[in-house]
Design a protein around this motif. Sequence first.
Motif, PDB file in Angstrom:
ATOM      1  N   GLY A 162     -33.877 -47.833   2.014  1.00 39.32           N
ATOM      2  CA  GLY A 162     -34.835 -47.928   0.637  1.00 39.32           C
ATOM      3  C   GLY A 162     -34.126 -46.876  -0.264  1.00 39.32           C
ATOM      4  N   VAL A 163     -33.929 -47.310  -1.670  1.00 38.70           N
ATOM      5  CA  VAL A 163     -33.193 -46.371  -2.627  1.00 38.70           C
ATOM      6  C   VAL A 163     -34.151 -46.124  -3.780  1.00 38.70           C
ATOM      7  N   ALA A 164     -33.913 -44.906  -4.417  1.00 35.23           N
ATOM      8  CA  ALA A 164     -34.750 -44.778  -5.467  1.00 35.23           C
ATOM      9  C   ALA A 164     -34.190 -43.434  -6.206  1.00 35.23           C
ATOM     10  N   ALA A 165     -34.370 -43.424  -7.575  1.00 38.69           N
ATOM     11  CA  ALA A 165     -33.927 -42.310  -8.449  1.00 38.69           C
ATOM     12  C   ALA A 165     -35.096 -41.762  -8.921  1.00 38.69           C
ATOM     13  N   ARG A 166     -35.179 -40.430  -8.843  1.00 40.36           N
ATOM     14  CA  ARG A 166     -36.192 -39.801  -9.657  1.00 40.36           C
ATOM     15  C   ARG A 166     -35.782 -38.443 -10.113  1.00 40.36           C
ATOM     16  N   PRO A 167     -36.480 -37.451 -10.863  1.00 39.36           N
ATOM     17  CA  PRO A 167     -35.967 -36.166 -11.411  1.00 39.36           C
ATOM     18  C   PRO A 167     -36.167 -35.178 -10.282  1.00 39.36           C
ATOM     19  N   THR A 168     -36.790 -35.399  -9.129  1.00 39.87           N
ATOM     20  CA  THR A 168     -36.807 -34.525  -8.084  1.00 39.87           C
ATOM     21  C   THR A 168     -36.663 -35.154  -6.831  1.00 39.87           C
ATOM     22  N   PRO A 169     -35.844 -34.557  -5.853  1.00 44.58           N
ATOM     23  CA  PRO A 169     -35.558 -35.007  -4.693  1.00 44.58           C
ATOM     24  C   PRO A 169     -37.017 -35.647  -3.638  1.00 44.58           C
ATOM     25  N   LEU A 170     -37.921 -34.614  -3.601  1.00 39.85           N
ATOM     26  CA  LEU A 170     -39.098 -34.847  -3.202  1.00 39.85           C
ATOM     27  C   LEU A 170     -39.673 -36.488  -3.469  1.00 39.85           C
ATOM     28  N   GLU A 171     -39.657 -36.758  -4.866  1.00 35.57           N
ATOM     29  CA  GLU A 171     -40.157 -37.693  -5.202  1.00 35.57           C
ATOM     30  C   GLU A 171     -39.434 -38.797  -5.057  1.00 35.57           C
ATOM     31  N   ALA A 172     -38.083 -38.870  -5.043  1.00 37.06           N
ATOM     32  CA  ALA A 172     -37.183 -39.891  -4.921  1.00 37.06           C
ATOM     33  C   ALA A 172     -37.107 -40.428  -3.774  1.00 37.06           C
ATOM     34  N   GLN A 173     -37.352 -39.393  -2.535  1.00 35.84           N
ATOM     35  CA  GLN A 173     -37.475 -39.730  -1.118  1.00 35.84           C
ATOM     36  C   GLN A 173     -38.827 -40.396  -0.746  1.00 35.84           C
ATOM     37  N   LYS A 174     -39.874 -40.153  -1.586  1.00 39.45           N
ATOM     38  CA  LYS A 174     -40.911 -40.725  -1.272  1.00 39.45           C
ATOM     39  C   LYS A 174     -40.983 -42.113  -1.800  1.00 39.45           C
ATOM     40  N   VAL A 175     -40.262 -42.523  -2.769  1.00 40.67           N
ATOM     41  CA  VAL A 175     -40.497 -43.959  -3.392  1.00 40.67           C
ATOM     42  C   VAL A 175     -39.243 -44.706  -2.518  1.00 40.67           C
ATOM     43  N   ALA A 176     -38.288 -43.846  -1.939  1.00 45.81           N
ATOM     44  CA  ALA A 176     -37.515 -44.599  -1.097  1.00 45.81           C
ATOM     45  C   ALA A 176     -38.021 -44.799   0.224  1.00 45.81           C
ATOM     46  N   THR A 177     -38.869 -44.446   0.720  1.00 45.81           N
ATOM     47  CA  THR A 177     -39.663 -44.571   1.776  1.00 45.81           C
ATOM     48  C   THR A 177     -40.528 -45.718   1.697  1.00 45.81           C
ATOM     49  N   GLU A 178     -41.125 -45.628   0.624  1.00 47.63           N
ATOM     50  CA  GLU A 178     -42.250 -46.752   0.263  1.00 47.63           C
ATOM     51  C   GLU A 178     -41.341 -48.124   0.219  1.00 47.63           C
ATOM     52  N   MET A 179     -40.183 -48.031  -0.310  1.00 48.54           N
ATOM     53  CA  MET A 179     -39.332 -49.283  -0.423  1.00 48.54           C
ATOM     54  C   MET A 179     -38.899 -49.634   0.933  1.00 48.54           C
ATOM     55  N   ILE A 180     -38.520 -48.871   1.796  1.00 52.89           N
ATOM     56  CA  ILE A 180     -37.900 -49.371   3.156  1.00 52.89           C
ATOM     57  C   ILE A 180     -39.162 -49.877   3.939  1.00 52.89           C
ATOM     58  N   GLN A 181     -40.539 -49.327   3.762  1.00 53.65           N
ATOM     59  CA  GLN A 181     -41.539 -49.613   4.386  1.00 53.65           C
ATOM     60  C   GLN A 181     -42.207 -51.071   4.073  1.00 53.65           C
ATOM     61  N   LYS A 182     -41.971 -51.483   2.797  1.00 55.01           N
ATOM     62  CA  LYS A 182     -42.014 -52.732   2.166  1.00 55.01           C
ATOM     63  C   LYS A 182     -41.324 -53.887   2.835  1.00 55.01           C
ATOM     64  N   GLY A 183     -40.262 -53.398   3.530  1.00 56.14           N
ATOM     65  CA  GLY A 183     -39.374 -54.334   4.177  1.00 56.14           C
ATOM     66  C   GLY A 183     -39.903 -54.716   5.809  1.00 56.14           C
TER      67      GLY A 183
END
Length: 251
Positions: A87-108
């Motif tokens: 799962g991949v995401a770009a955000r201003p902070t690493p914490l937020e980016a990994q949160k969205v990346a986690t959601e992306m992989i969980q969708k799969g």
Amino acid sequence: MIQITLIQIDNYGPWTVTPGPRHEPDLQTLQSRLYGDLEREFGARGGIVFFNRFDNLIAVSNGIGEEDHRKIQESIRNRYPITVSMGVAARPTPLEAQKVATEMIQKGGGAQSDKRCEVLNIESLASDDESKVQIAHIDINNITTTLTDVETAYNTSITVYEVLFELMKELKKLGALCFFIGGDNYMAPSNGITRSQLRDALKKVDEKTGVTLKAGVGISKFGGRAADLADLGLEDIRADLTDDSILVFHD
């Protein structure tokens, strides 16, 4: 914007016990080799990977697009008895980016689903213009004389991991991540954190754990380069080229 890729082994738990429990040293070898190969694959493209929990790895992947992610997945599939999803995401902070990346992989699909195989869900990528990675390389002052040469190896490890735990908690408050990278060293993707904020966080950890911390900070468009610059800053501190406990190098 910092781009984070969460890498997760597909269906790993069930695989380790099918058709029966697999030889544990073989599993440990697989995990360590997988980390090494992923570090090499992402590193060759300007990124850097942190082993996190080995079955879940976190990469700073600025500059790495969809095609390269798929090539990395294919390379792992060709050489291992398992596959990986991302799962991949770009955000201003690493914490937020990994949160969205986690959601992306969980969708799969779930981590132990036998139906999930090589999912690649990209929520967003950091463009060249907005790409920025800030990484702090943190270590313990004088660990050799204060711990390694006077304490047992295991007691030293307890202190090292206590420091990691406190760093993770303090830096999370500021939107950063923190990973153990061996020895008495830690790396923290830390976009958005100022020098004074980092200094305050390190002092809080010092007070809680009884150690003294210092950090080199690197800032670049790419994760690998930011880590290299952070290393250089830390080396200058170790060489007494500055009186500050934090030194920042920009690309």
